[in-house]
Motif scaffolding. Structure first.
Motif, PDB file in Angstrom:
ATOM      1  N   LEU A 197       0.832  -1.205   0.000  1.00  0.00           N
ATOM      2  CA  LEU A 197       0.000   0.000   0.000  1.00  0.00           C
ATOM      3  C   LEU A 197       0.865   1.252   0.000  1.00  0.00           C
ATOM      4  O   LEU A 197       0.527   2.259  -0.643  1.00  0.00           O
ATOM      5  CB  LEU A 197      -0.937  -0.013   1.206  1.00  0.00           C
ATOM      6  CG  LEU A 197      -2.002  -1.109   1.209  1.00  0.00           C
ATOM      7  CD1 LEU A 197      -2.865  -1.019   2.468  1.00  0.00           C
ATOM      8  CD2 LEU A 197      -2.880  -1.041  -0.040  1.00  0.00           C
TER       9      LEU A 197
ATOM     10  N   GLY B 228       0.714   3.989  -3.008  1.00  0.00           N
ATOM     11  CA  GLY B 228       0.285   5.332  -2.673  1.00  0.00           C
ATOM     12  C   GLY B 228       1.397   6.358  -2.640  1.00  0.00           C
ATOM     13  O   GLY B 228       1.148   7.517  -2.292  1.00  0.00           O
TER      14      GLY B 228
ATOM     15  N   THR C 292     -10.178  -4.855  -8.101  1.00  0.00           N
ATOM     16  CA  THR C 292     -11.374  -4.590  -7.314  1.00  0.00           C
ATOM     17  C   THR C 292     -12.297  -5.798  -7.461  1.00  0.00           C
ATOM     18  O   THR C 292     -12.147  -6.609  -8.367  1.00  0.00           O
ATOM     19  CB  THR C 292     -12.097  -3.323  -7.800  1.00  0.00           C
ATOM     20  OG1 THR C 292     -12.717  -3.587  -9.082  1.00  0.00           O
ATOM     21  CG2 THR C 292     -11.138  -2.152  -7.950  1.00  0.00           C
TER      22      THR C 292
ATOM     23  N   GLU D 225      -2.360  -6.041  -4.909  1.00  0.00           N
ATOM     24  CA  GLU D 225      -3.321  -5.950  -3.822  1.00  0.00           C
ATOM     25  C   GLU D 225      -4.744  -5.853  -4.374  1.00  0.00           C
ATOM     26  O   GLU D 225      -4.953  -5.503  -5.538  1.00  0.00           O
ATOM     27  CB  GLU D 225      -3.049  -4.729  -2.929  1.00  0.00           C
ATOM     28  CG  GLU D 225      -1.786  -4.826  -2.088  1.00  0.00           C
ATOM     29  CD  GLU D 225      -1.817  -5.937  -1.049  1.00  0.00           C
ATOM     30  OE1 GLU D 225      -2.940  -6.344  -0.657  1.00  0.00           O
ATOM     31  OE2 GLU D 225      -0.733  -6.389  -0.632  1.00  0.00           O
TER      32      GLU D 225
ATOM     33  N   LEU E 161      -8.332  -3.852  -3.664  1.00  0.00           N
ATOM     34  CA  LEU E 161      -8.859  -2.660  -3.017  1.00  0.00           C
ATOM     35  C   LEU E 161     -10.243  -2.353  -3.561  1.00  0.00           C
ATOM     36  O   LEU E 161     -10.590  -2.756  -4.682  1.00  0.00           O
ATOM     37  CB  LEU E 161      -7.954  -1.451  -3.273  1.00  0.00           C
ATOM     38  CG  LEU E 161      -6.510  -1.512  -2.753  1.00  0.00           C
ATOM     39  CD1 LEU E 161      -5.722  -0.324  -3.296  1.00  0.00           C
ATOM     40  CD2 LEU E 161      -6.484  -1.521  -1.236  1.00  0.00           C
ATOM     41  N   ALA E 162     -11.029  -1.624  -2.799  1.00  0.00           N
ATOM     42  CA  ALA E 162     -12.284  -1.081  -3.298  1.00  0.00           C
ATOM     43  C   ALA E 162     -11.981   0.142  -4.168  1.00  0.00           C
ATOM     44  O   ALA E 162     -10.908   0.748  -4.063  1.00  0.00           O
ATOM     45  CB  ALA E 162     -13.190  -0.687  -2.139  1.00  0.00           C
TER      46      ALA E 162
ATOM     47  N   ASP F  85     -13.070   3.101  -3.982  1.00  0.00           N
ATOM     48  CA  ASP F  85     -12.824   4.302  -3.191  1.00  0.00           C
ATOM     49  C   ASP F  85     -11.520   4.237  -2.389  1.00  0.00           C
ATOM     50  O   ASP F  85     -11.148   5.197  -1.717  1.00  0.00           O
ATOM     51  CB  ASP F  85     -14.002   4.619  -2.275  1.00  0.00           C
ATOM     52  CG  ASP F  85     -14.290   3.522  -1.250  1.00  0.00           C
ATOM     53  OD1 ASP F  85     -13.510   2.542  -1.179  1.00  0.00           O
ATOM     54  OD2 ASP F  85     -15.299   3.635  -0.533  1.00  0.00           O
ATOM     55  N   GLU F  86     -10.808   3.108  -2.463  1.00  0.00           N
ATOM     56  CA  GLU F  86      -9.513   2.974  -1.801  1.00  0.00           C
ATOM     57  C   GLU F  86      -8.342   3.088  -2.772  1.00  0.00           C
ATOM     58  O   GLU F  86      -7.177   2.972  -2.361  1.00  0.00           O
ATOM     59  CB  GLU F  86      -9.422   1.623  -1.086  1.00  0.00           C
ATOM     60  CG  GLU F  86     -10.422   1.429   0.043  1.00  0.00           C
ATOM     61  CD  GLU F  86     -10.389   0.025   0.600  1.00  0.00           C
ATOM     62  OE1 GLU F  86     -10.562  -0.131   1.827  1.00  0.00           O
ATOM     63  OE2 GLU F  86     -10.192  -0.935  -0.184  1.00  0.00           O
TER      64      GLU F  86
ATOM     65  N   SER G 288      -4.057   7.697  -5.183  1.00  0.00           N
ATOM     66  CA  SER G 288      -4.267   8.933  -5.919  1.00  0.00           C
ATOM     67  C   SER G 288      -3.508   8.898  -7.237  1.00  0.00           C
ATOM     68  O   SER G 288      -2.598   8.081  -7.435  1.00  0.00           O
ATOM     69  CB  SER G 288      -3.808  10.131  -5.079  1.00  0.00           C
ATOM     70  OG  SER G 288      -2.425  10.008  -4.791  1.00  0.00           O
TER      71      SER G 288
END
Length: 255
Positions: free
Chosen positions: A102, A106, A144, A168, A170-171, A173-174, A177
């Motif tokens: 993560l 990110g 997703t 990974e 993730l949803a 909204d996760e 950016s």
């Protein structure tokens, strides 16, 4: 302590199998070792033949494999692995820490894209995409939906290259950016665009395309050139074409 006898290695396997990542075949083990995976147990039906194969195809990993591989009878290996690889090699590896992945996904100022598979359905396709992403040096692959990107079939399709990039689930909204370019037949022709290095490159599921949630999150819809009356490309083909287009204009792409 890692066991070096057949009996001890089999005990280690049975103790770790439920929580470890299955490396199915020589190439999966080779890539995992190259990219720093923790491999507590590695088995081969013919240790000498496996080391000879490594010497021919991947001499850089021979010393590490020589210290890892334990020979077990073929029938024992078949009892441990549901569908043994033709190379007669199987190993278990520890899954990388989610927090580390993560953080990589990110990170501000990423220099290579993140591939997003929006609700993929086919395990083999997901593995092929991870293999492509690793080859292009992508920051990672995010899925997703319900598909587990670390499922043994996905790892097999990826040839162990999960350890070369951040993988990974993730949803929407996760998602990390960055400008999100989503592949869609109604989008702008990719040949007129330059994809930024920190882009998220999103691909819809094989059947239903992009989800409404991801489409809403997208900054730009992008299309691939395609002859009229041809329905679609395979998912991995679409990812490969898009990453190639990015790489043609980026100083950070592999040379």
């Amino acid at each position: 302590m890692r066991h070096t006898t057949s009996e001890g290695a089999v005990r280690d396997w049975r103790r770790l199998a439920d929580t470890a990542v299955l490396l199915d075949g020589f190439h999966a083990l080779k890539h995992a070792v190259r990219f720093g995976a923790d491999v507590p147990v590695a088995l081969a039906a013919d240790r000498a033949a496996t080391l000879a194969l490594a010497d021919e195809l991947a001499p850089d990993v021979v010393p590490r494999l020589a210290g890892l591989l334990v020979e077990v009878p073929g029938d024992v290996l078949r009892g441990l692995v549901p569908r043994p690889h033709p190379t007669g090699v199987a190993a278990l590896a520890g899954r990388p820490a989610r927090a580390d992945h993560l953080a990589a996904l990110g990170r501000t100022g990423r220099t290579t894209p993140v591939v997003v598979l929006d609700n993929p359905r086919n395990l083999g396709n997901a593995g092929a995409v991870i293999r492509l992403a690793a080859g292009y040096g992508a920051t990672g692959v995010v899925t997703t939906g319900s598909l587990d990107p670390w499922h043994p079939t996905v790892v097999r399709g990826g040839a162990g290259l999960h350890f070369a990039t951040a993988v990974e689930r993730l949803a929407v909204d996760e998602l990390p950016s960055g400008p999100l370019y989503a592949l869609d037949p109604e989008g702008a022709d990719i040949r007129g665009l330059r994809l930024p290095d920190d882009a998220l490159l999103a691909f819809g599921s094989e059947r239903s395309g992009l989800s409404p949630e991801l489409r809403e999150r997208a900054d730009q819809l992008v299309s691939l050139p395609m002859r009229p009356q041809v329905s679609s490309y395979n998912l991995a083909t679409s990812v490969g074409m898009t990453l190639f287009h990015w790489s043609a204009h980026s100083a950070h792409a592999p040379q």
